[in-house]
Design a protein around this motif. Structure first.
Motif, PDB file in Angstrom:
ATOM      1  N   ASN A 159      70.489 -38.500 -76.092  1.00  0.00           N
ATOM      2  CA  ASN A 159      71.234 -39.598 -75.482  1.00  0.00           C
ATOM      3  C   ASN A 159      70.335 -40.817 -75.398  1.00  0.00           C
TER       4      ASN A 159
ATOM      5  N   GLU B 233      76.233 -35.904 -85.003  1.00  0.00           N
ATOM      6  CA  GLU B 233      77.454 -36.632 -84.683  1.00  0.00           C
ATOM      7  C   GLU B 233      77.153 -37.723 -83.676  1.00  0.00           C
TER       8      GLU B 233
ATOM      9  N   ILE C 131      78.509 -40.122 -81.011  1.00  0.00           N
ATOM     10  CA  ILE C 131      79.642 -40.337 -80.111  1.00  0.00           C
ATOM     11  C   ILE C 131      79.316 -41.568 -79.283  1.00  0.00           C
ATOM     12  N   LYS C 132      79.920 -42.670 -79.667  1.00  0.00           N
ATOM     13  CA  LYS C 132      79.560 -43.959 -79.072  1.00  0.00           C
ATOM     14  C   LYS C 132      79.837 -43.990 -77.566  1.00  0.00           C
ATOM     15  N   SER C 133      80.958 -43.401 -77.168  1.00  0.00           N
ATOM     16  CA  SER C 133      81.344 -43.442 -75.759  1.00  0.00           C
ATOM     17  C   SER C 133      80.382 -42.661 -74.881  1.00  0.00           C
ATOM     18  N   LYS C 134      79.683 -41.716 -75.486  1.00  0.00           N
ATOM     19  CA  LYS C 134      78.728 -40.901 -74.723  1.00  0.00           C
ATOM     20  C   LYS C 134      77.290 -41.307 -74.997  1.00  0.00           C
TER      21      LYS C 134
ATOM     22  N   PRO D 252      81.035 -41.158 -88.229  1.00  0.00           N
ATOM     23  CA  PRO D 252      80.062 -40.800 -87.186  1.00  0.00           C
ATOM     24  C   PRO D 252      79.442 -39.422 -87.383  1.00  0.00           C
ATOM     25  N   LEU D 253      79.971 -38.640 -88.293  1.00  0.00           N
ATOM     26  CA  LEU D 253      79.368 -37.349 -88.599  1.00  0.00           C
ATOM     27  C   LEU D 253      78.530 -37.520 -89.862  1.00  0.00           C
TER      28      LEU D 253
ATOM     29  N   SER E 226      75.554 -40.731 -77.487  1.00  0.00           N
ATOM     30  CA  SER E 226      74.868 -39.504 -77.909  1.00  0.00           C
ATOM     31  C   SER E 226      74.816 -39.391 -79.426  1.00  0.00           C
TER      32      SER E 226
ATOM     33  N   ASN F 177      73.823 -35.994 -81.258  1.00  0.00           N
ATOM     34  CA  ASN F 177      73.329 -34.621 -81.219  1.00  0.00           C
ATOM     35  C   ASN F 177      73.145 -34.050 -82.611  1.00  0.00           C
TER      36      ASN F 177
END
Lengths: 115, 115
Positions: free
Chosen positions: A24, A66, A68-71, A55-56, A73, A75
């Motif tokens: 993150n 991946e 994940i813009k909203s998080k 995004p993957l 993150s 990972n």
């Protein structure tokens, strides 16, 4: 301040187990994201990168990550690890749109895969 | 595959001595960087260099540190008066464009031990 967090410092898995390493970051703007691997006694090698689009992202040696813009993150995953994946894994972030060329690294995750 | 070459691989020096760490970046790359990794800690940005001048430096990069590109191929990091806390692995990296591009290529590092 910008920072990158890697939640797992040490991970031990058996061969064929699935892997997910968390990353993150804290930065409000657009970023480029990277995962690097450092095998024992060797230099940092680029595993995969993301800067736009799907995004993957898929990298070398069967790794994927991946975004994940909203998080905030990015990972890292691998469906089935091998003994040769034993290494330290670093997430890195490069903020875009500024004169900042530097990477901000996470603290790293040391992965040990048992044969 | 082109490599970033660093010499020496390991240097031991006495506190207060000057050291020069050497790097040969990839020949057509334009951006050069130094990072360091204190044992057990994360990789930290020191300095970036472009067009024969420093483009960004961190708080770590104080007056004891300097960088130079003395000719068309070498990129050096000088520590004027080493301290015990300078003991770390120092990584050189280069990229053809900013860190937002294809990512850096890192060298294999110089382990500096200050005694």
């Amino acid at each position: 301040a910008q920072s990158v967090s890697q939640h797992n410092h040490h991970v031990i898995l058996s061969e064929a187990a699935s892997l997910e390493l968390g990353c993150n970051y804290s930065y409000g703007g657009t970023v480029n994201l990277f995962w690097y691997v450092q095998y024992p006694g060797q230099h940092l090698q680029l595993l995969l990168k993301y800067f736009s689009g799907d995004p993957l992202v898929k990298g070398i040696k069967g790794f994927e990550a991946e975004f994940i813009k909203s998080k905030f993150s990015f990972n890292l995953r691998k469906p089935s690890v091998q003994w040769s994946d034993t290494a330290e894994y670093f997430c890195a972030v490069n903020p875009r749109g500024s004169r900042t060329y530097k990477y901000i690294f996470g603290t790293g995750t040391r992965l040990k895969v048992l044969a | 595959e082109p490599e970033v070459t660093q010499t020496p691989s390991h240097q031991v020096t006495q506190m207060g001595q000057e050291v020069i760490l050497r790097c040969v970046p990839i020949s057509n790359h334009l951006y050069f960087y130094w990072y360091r990794q204190i044992l057990g800690q994360k990789v930290e940005f020191l300095v970036s260099f472009y067009n024969n001048e420093i483009s960004e430096k961190s708080e770590i990069f104080d007056d004891q540190f300097s960088v130079e590109r003395p000719d068309g191929s070498n990129f050096t990091l000088k520590i004027r008066s080493t301290k015990l806390e300078d003991s770390a692995m120092y990584f050189c990296a280069s990229s053809p464009n900013t860190g937002g591009g294809n990512g850096y290529t890192f060298g294999s590092g110089t382990r500096l031990t200050v005694v």
